[in-house]
Design an enzyme around this catalytic site. Sequence first.
Site, short mmCIF file in Angstrom:
data_model
loop_
_atom_site.label_atom_id
_atom_site.label_comp_id
_atom_site.label_asym_id
_atom_site.label_seq_id
_atom_site.Cartn_x
_atom_site.Cartn_y
_atom_site.Cartn_z
N HIS A 150 5.26 -5.67 28.64
CA HIS A 150 5.38 -4.46 29.45
C HIS A 150 4.26 -4.39 30.48
O HIS A 150 4.49 -4.06 31.65
CB HIS A 150 5.38 -3.24 28.53
CG HIS A 150 5.69 -1.96 29.22
ND1 HIS A 150 4.74 -0.97 29.39
CD2 HIS A 150 6.83 -1.48 29.78
CE1 HIS A 150 5.30 0.06 30.03
NE2 HIS A 150 6.56 -0.23 30.27
N ASP A 174 10.43 -0.20 31.37
CA ASP A 174 10.33 0.73 30.25
C ASP A 174 11.47 0.52 29.26
O ASP A 174 11.27 0.56 28.04
CB ASP A 174 10.30 2.17 30.75
CG ASP A 174 9.02 2.51 31.51
OD1 ASP A 174 8.08 1.68 31.52
OD2 ASP A 174 8.96 3.61 32.09
#
Length: 138
Positions: free
Chosen positions: A67, A111
């Site tokens: 991420h 996300d």
Amino acid sequence: MKGLLPLAWFLACSVPAVQGGLLDLKSMIEKVTGKNALTNYGFYGCYCGWGGRGTPKDGTDWCCWAHDHCYGRLEEKGCNIRTQSYKYRFAWGVVTCEPGPFCHVNLCACDRKLVYCLKRNLRSYNPQYQYFPNILCS
């Protein structure tokens, strides 16, 4: 089968879109994993939360590593990852990013990948890494 398409279309259109951004990542994490985002992931391992260094501790930490790198690629392209907003829908355990400008859609995609990765790693979540001191990351 023919009757399912209109039903799916109706349901997709009737689920309200949710505003996104860094603050709403918390909401997305909680909806998909069922865990409190801040207490369970805010300080987890070497990469969950702000910053990151060293080798990720486990699968959950690898999710956060990926991420961070996803966000890094967006920052290189001029996206403001902390304040950029986007829209997504959440229904029946599925996160769907809404169409929009490049940064919005791709931030949502980063996300979305994170929350599904966290969900895949729920069984290996290790409370020992929940408040892991970054000084031990190398």
